[in-house]
Write an enzyme that holds these catalytic residues in place. Sequence first.
Site, short mmCIF file in Angstrom:
data_model
loop_
_atom_site.label_atom_id
_atom_site.label_comp_id
_atom_site.label_asym_id
_atom_site.label_seq_id
_atom_site.Cartn_x
_atom_site.Cartn_y
_atom_site.Cartn_z
N ASP A 71 42.81 32.66 22.92
CA ASP A 71 41.52 32.89 22.25
C ASP A 71 40.83 34.11 22.85
OD1 ASP A 71 38.82 32.64 21.17
OD2 ASP A 71 39.40 30.60 20.64
N SER A 121 35.91 32.61 15.85
CA SER A 121 37.18 31.89 16.09
C SER A 121 37.49 30.84 15.04
CB SER A 121 37.13 31.18 17.45
OG SER A 121 37.18 32.11 18.48
N THR A 186 39.10 26.61 17.31
CA THR A 186 40.52 26.85 17.05
C THR A 186 41.29 25.56 16.80
OG1 THR A 186 40.36 28.81 18.44
CG2 THR A 186 42.57 28.06 17.86
N PHE A 302 40.88 15.31 28.91
CA PHE A 302 40.78 15.51 30.35
C PHE A 302 39.42 15.98 30.84
CE2 PHE A 302 45.18 16.02 28.93
CZ PHE A 302 45.78 15.00 29.66
N GLU A 346 46.69 26.29 22.72
CA GLU A 346 45.65 27.31 22.84
C GLU A 346 45.23 27.52 24.30
OE1 GLU A 346 41.21 28.51 21.22
OE2 GLU A 346 41.59 26.45 21.77
N ASP A 351 38.59 33.42 26.10
CA ASP A 351 37.43 33.81 25.30
C ASP A 351 36.11 33.48 25.99
OD1 ASP A 351 36.21 34.49 22.57
OD2 ASP A 351 35.56 32.42 22.79
N ASP A 392 43.17 35.20 18.19
CA ASP A 392 42.35 35.08 16.98
C ASP A 392 41.52 36.34 16.73
OD1 ASP A 392 40.95 34.46 19.29
OD2 ASP A 392 40.05 32.62 18.50
N HIS A 393 41.05 36.96 17.82
CA HIS A 393 40.20 38.15 17.71
C HIS A 393 40.15 38.80 19.07
CE1 HIS A 393 37.26 36.01 20.02
NE2 HIS A 393 37.45 34.97 19.23
N HIS A 475 32.43 39.35 20.32
CA HIS A 475 33.81 39.67 19.93
C HIS A 475 33.88 41.12 19.46
CE1 HIS A 475 34.44 35.17 18.68
NE2 HIS A 475 34.27 35.32 19.98
ZN LIG Z 1 34.56 33.57 21.15
#
Ligand SMILES: [Zn+2]
Length: 552
Positions: A71, A121, A186, A302, A346, A351, A392-393, A475
């Site tokens: 991410d 995202s 995500t 978790f 992921e 991110d 994703d970006h 982003h």
């Molecule tokens: Zn983000």
Amino acid sequence: MVVLWPLSGLRLCLLSAPSLVLFASLVSCAVNPDELHSGHWYKLGVEDITEALQRTQNTKVARNVLLFLGDGMGISTITAGRIFKGQKEGKSGEEGYLSFERFPDMALLKTYNVDKQVPDSAATATAFLSGVKGNFYTLGVTAAVKNGDCASSLLPENRPKSILTWAQETGKETGLVTTTRITHATPGAAYASSAQREWECDAKMKQEADPSVLHCKDIARQLVEDQPGMNLKVIFGGGRQALGAQFDNSTATSCRRLDGLNLAHKWQEMRQAEGASYAYVTNTGQLRDVNIDNAEFILGLFADNHIPYERDRDLGVAGEPSLSELTATAIKRLSRAEEGYFLIVEGGRIDHALHDGKAQLALEEMQTFDAAISTALELVDLDETLVIVTADHSHGLAINGYPERGNDILGTSFYKDGVTDGMPHMTLMFTTGPGFNFSYDGTKVARVNVSGVDANASSYMFPAAVPTKVGWSMHSGEDVAVHAVGPWSHLFHRTHEQTYVAHVIAYAAQVGPFAQQRPEAPHALCSSSAVAPQVFQAAVVLCAFLLLLQRV
Ligand SMILES: [Zn+2]
Ligand SMILES: *[C@@H]1O[C@H](CO)[C@@H](O)[C@H](O)[C@H]1NC(C)=O
Ligand SMILES: *[C@@H]1O[C@H](CO)[C@@H](O)[C@H](O)[C@H]1NC(C)=O
Ligand SMILES: *[C@@H]1O[C@H](CO)[C@@H](O)[C@H](O)[C@H]1NC(C)=O
Ligand SMILES: *[C@@H]1O[C@H](CO)[C@@H](O)[C@H](O)[C@H]1NC(C)=O
């Protein structure tokens, strides 16, 4: 700061040490002395060309698909992560590769949302998981759904299926692994359709001004109650609070349920009702105790919120498993699937660290993500498993200036001739972020002197040009990379729409839109570059013949 000794071709580098500890932390960053000679680069050229010529096109049906999503892992983060990894191994760093950077195929992906030049995202996840672009902040819905429009998100035609549904429809088993809340953007887009990514639990929906949004179902309930979430064989992540299964009732860290549901309980009751074997685990020790050969379903939550950053993770049995351990466990469980499996993994907190302006944490998260991919590559058969690594970006992280070779990637550099305020700068900086640190002294704008800062400290925020709130570095909109290996990985070959990822997966595994019919490929022999030179001419003749037959 860097000191270089030209010593019969060997350079010794000092990785960003304050001058007082110069000799205490002397590190040989071992730049290969061969680099001084053209022969070294010619040899690399021959090796890479040989490898390129030996590339084969695997046109088998992909039995398994592993999708790794970093991410926010833009290309500058990949480059910095590569250097960081090498420097951790005592090398200068630039010359190495991450686990996925030697995959035979790669391409660039356009990440824009239907309504935004620079995406979020949730809508990007819709793109690579469902093959359809959506609007900013929407999740698992087409762009006919505006942000927050519950009613239109309920229309079946606005709810595209994800690759998990396609996989399940063809009898494959599926898993979802993340370091974020399992209900975050995500992972959420893999199983839910929501007009607002923040509707992770009922409380967020009850805060909306428009009461009609309550006709929609929150993301956590979709995971447990609906398809394809309810059929997931492996669910690993954080997010107990959004499921009403939090350990700590005192704080609202994300979305705290108001409806009193405990969806972790509900998930277990559903398995009992089906008579299926299952395990619900909440720490590393419990995960290790699961009988992987027996448990059909495993739910691992978790953390109440996100799984902590790698740096803060509790390494004990009462703590949180690493992303590698989660990935390995998921693959071991799914490998018994008779018709193969799809697994999404992921690295979700790269991110988050970047949003905080904390490149030091982002690169540690990158390293963790890279390690999880290495682990997976040891466990799968690439002849029948398509492995895709993408993001994703991107983020506005830049690698600046002219730092010396092997300079600490978290350190400073100083281009005396060009910089006008006479001060060093951080190699890594953000275009936007909370580390903005400029002031006005009455005559000119000044920035902080970064010499000697402890950029490794968890609290340090790298400088940014535009100030943002903490956690709100933005982003960025340039393309992201996709790297692939395994059946049909060669379908990635140029700049593509991000949606292409889902379509390649469907084509390679013959699921979803390509379950029955696929566009015709040239005969396998003709598309194969694996043909040995001695049979090449014969193959050319045969190909011409086969193509002719296809035409008549
Ligand atoms: Zn983000
Ligand atoms: C948190 O609250 C729920 C619902 O009131 C309760 O069932 C649960 O036992 C509480 N958990 C803790 C750790 O106190
Ligand atoms: C800006 O720099 C000053 C002086 O070094 C420091 O005290 C402050 O914490 C910095 N602020 C940010 C947001 O980094
Ligand atoms: C920046 O800080 C370093 C270390 O404290 C100091 O040597 C240097 O003179 C400072 N530069 C400027 C322009 O203030
Ligand atoms: C950075 O900080 C982490 C956590 O405190 C520590 O484990 C690591 O060794 C530090 N790295 C360097 C290069 O000092």
